[in-house]
Scaffold this active site. Structure first.
Site, mmCIF file in Angstrom:
data_model
loop_
_atom_site.group_PDB
_atom_site.id
_atom_site.type_symbol
_atom_site.label_atom_id
_atom_site.label_comp_id
_atom_site.label_asym_id
_atom_site.label_seq_id
_atom_site.Cartn_x
_atom_site.Cartn_y
_atom_site.Cartn_z
ATOM 1 N N LYS A 181 17.394 -44.171 15.923
ATOM 2 C CA LYS A 181 17.183 -45.230 17.031
ATOM 3 C C LYS A 181 16.278 -44.378 17.940
ATOM 4 O O LYS A 181 16.392 -43.165 18.292
ATOM 5 C CB LYS A 181 18.605 -45.351 17.929
ATOM 6 N N SER A 229 22.360 -52.899 21.165
ATOM 7 C CA SER A 229 21.165 -52.589 21.404
ATOM 8 C C SER A 229 20.483 -51.842 20.257
ATOM 9 O O SER A 229 19.278 -51.795 20.101
ATOM 10 C CB SER A 229 20.965 -51.592 22.637
ATOM 11 N N SER A 275 27.023 -51.319 21.042
ATOM 12 C CA SER A 275 25.719 -51.408 20.354
ATOM 13 C C SER A 275 25.422 -51.043 18.955
ATOM 14 O O SER A 275 24.265 -51.233 18.579
ATOM 15 C CB SER A 275 24.767 -50.422 21.082
HETATM 16 N N1 GLN Z 1 25.633 -54.632 25.202
HETATM 17 C C1 GLN Z 1 26.033 -53.659 25.929
HETATM 18 C C2 GLN Z 1 25.281 -53.562 27.302
HETATM 19 O O1 GLN Z 1 24.271 -54.114 27.265
HETATM 20 C C3 GLN Z 1 26.217 -52.328 25.159
HETATM 21 C C4 GLN Z 1 25.110 -51.462 25.029
HETATM 22 C C5 GLN Z 1 25.285 -50.226 24.517
HETATM 23 O O2 GLN Z 1 26.508 -50.175 23.674
HETATM 24 N N2 GLN Z 1 24.313 -49.495 24.149
HETATM 25 O O3 GLN Z 1 25.431 -52.569 27.830
#
Ligand code: GLN
Length: 480
Positions: free
Chosen positions: A82, A157, A181
């Protein structure tokens, strides 16, 4: 190499080590796929072709000399990471305009571990800006498409890493988890995604979003490969004081077990808001495991309905502090550099950050401000402890917890982007374990009538990743 897409990481590494496969050929194949199918999905921000080919040639040379050893469990395996994981010589963008032109001066410890294990880093994947989002639509580089259906989101994400694994461009990729994420996109794209115990994998070189829950997290297409990915990446690192000294077994060699697990079904995770088909499929997984001799018991995690509120207060507070460093001075973009300093800061941050990141910074600054700190941040921190205690109590009674990973299958691009609260609910089954530090895995199991993949989540006590890999393996084997 026609069979490339069907090979697991384990098979690739075994083939490379015995000289049957060439790391350079595997790498060329992965890069070719990244440039074609990966481009179609918008899964990659950068392809690291030159360095990847050099790394691969070095692995092949070791094999030729007969010096490659079991210490290279990922010899010649193409891996994607990532774009919030630092890797020298290439940009690390976090999918944000504010990091334009930033090249990290050091490798993340996870990257170092991967390269030591013989893995080939072929590219940096697309993501929600600074890992904030559940659909990969918050990227400065545009959304990622779900490989199963290009009109749908891959989840977020870590959407790019997940799409790259689901499309079989790479057998293993790394994303990051703050509140779901990796598990959530894994569920939406039909692959395995592990959120390690907090402290399992070093965060050194991971660009911080919310330091108290951030974890680098692997994705793969088999239980064995995800175990392999974790065992290579995990371990204490003196550059991250929150990484934990823990004796990590060779997980991938301990998957086979006769153990019968006692598994808790948290009633709060099967309540309102859960899509019917998702519910049905998780129930099928329970029946299948019951047939195999595992036992189930209803449990309660009473703080579940507080998790989203607590998660968004705490992680936004930490984000507002962590992202203060992006001010046009040390990293990437600088706007209005000829004006006074304050104007430079504010114009850089205004044009550099996207809408969701700004929303979190404002929310986080608010909950930490004088007068509101007690009412929001402090209170949320206390409830966080209660959430942790919920799990501690539950794991006195059961070995594992089962639940859906995501309340819905993959949704349409654009469907939730203007409704942040609905988007935040995507994390309803994943955020609690992130706040409590517990490990969790999403296992692909079953499909909806429309052919969309579903993920079943298992949660375990701290540092019990082994049980997660074992139950994943059992479910994968009994489903096939
Ligand atoms: N969807 C969650 C957020 O927007 C999780 C993000 C993540 O785990 N980096 O914060």
């Amino acid at each position: 190499m026609s069979e490339y897409k069907n090979l697991t990481a384990k098979q690739m590494a075994d083939g490379v080590k015995c000289g049957e496969l060439s790391a350079v050929e595997l790498t060329k194949e992965a890069i070719n796929l990244a440039k074609t199918e990966g481009k179609e999905l918008n899964a990659f921000i950068t392809i690291c072709e030159e360095k990847a080919l050099k790394q691969a040639a070095a692995v092949d040379a070791l094999v030729k000399k007969g010096t490659s050893s079991p210490s290279q469990p990922l010899a010649g395996v193409p891996v994607a990471i990532k774009d919030n994981i630092s890797y020298t010589d290439y940009a690390t963008t976090c999918a944000s305009h504010i990091l334009d032109g930033y090249i990290p001066p050091y490798d993340a410890t996870c990257v170092k571990n991967l390269i030591d294990a013989g893995a080939i880093i072929i590219g940096k994947t697309n993501m929600d800006e600074f890992a904030m989002g559940s659909s990969n639509e918050n990227s400065f580089y545009g959304p990622v498409k779900n490989p199963v259906n290009h009109e749908l989101v891959p989840g977020g994400s870590s959407g790019g890493s997940t799409a790259a694994v689901a499309q079989k461009i790479v057998p293993i990729a790394f994303g990051s988890e703050t509140g779901g994420s990796v598990r959530q996109p894994a569920a939406l794209c039909g692959v395995f995604g592990l959120k390690p115990t907090y402290g399992g994998i070093s965060r050194y070189g991971l660009v911080a979003f919310a330091s108290s829950t951030d974890q680098i997290a692997p994705l793969a297409r088999t239980a064995e490969d995800i175990a392999l990915a974790y065992q290579v990446a995990a371990g204490r690192d003196e550059n991250d004081s929150t990484s934990v000294t823990f004796d990590h077994p060779l997980y991938s060699e301990k998957l086979a077990t006769d153990k019968k697990f006692k598994i808790g079904i948290p009633k709060e995770y099967f309540a309102e808001g859960l899509n019917d088909e998702v519910k049905q499929i998780v129930e099928e997984a329970i029946k299948l495991l019951e047939k195999n001799g595992h036992t189930f018991k209803e449990i309660s995690l009473p703080m579940t309905n507080r998790a989203i509120a607590v998660y968004y207060i705490i992680t936004s507070a930490e984000a507002s502090s962590n992202l203060a460093r992006f001010d046009g001075v040390k990293y990437g973009l600088r706007e209005a550099g000829d004006k006074d300093l304050t104007t430079m800061y504010s114009t850089t941050r205004d044009s550099g950050f996207g809408a969701e990141v700004k929303r979190r910074i404002m929310l986080g600054t608010y909950v930490l401000s004088a007068g509101y700190y007690e009412a929001y941040y402090r209170k949320a921190s206390k409830v966080r402890e209660l959430i942790r205690l919920d799990f501690e109590k539950a794991f006195n009674e059961v070995d594992l917890i089962i639940s859906p990973t995501s309340p819905t299958p993959a949704f349409k691009l654009g469907e939730k982007i203007d409704d942040p609260l609905t988007m935040y609910l995507s994390d309803i089954y994943t955020a609690s374990a992130s706040l409590a530090g517990n490990p969790g895995i999403s296992v692909p199991f079953g499909k909806t009538k429309d052919g969309l993949p579903i993920g079943v989540q298992f949660l375990a006590p701290w540092f019990n990743e082994l049980s997660l890999f074992q139950i994943s393996n059992i479910l994968q084997k009994s489903a096939s």
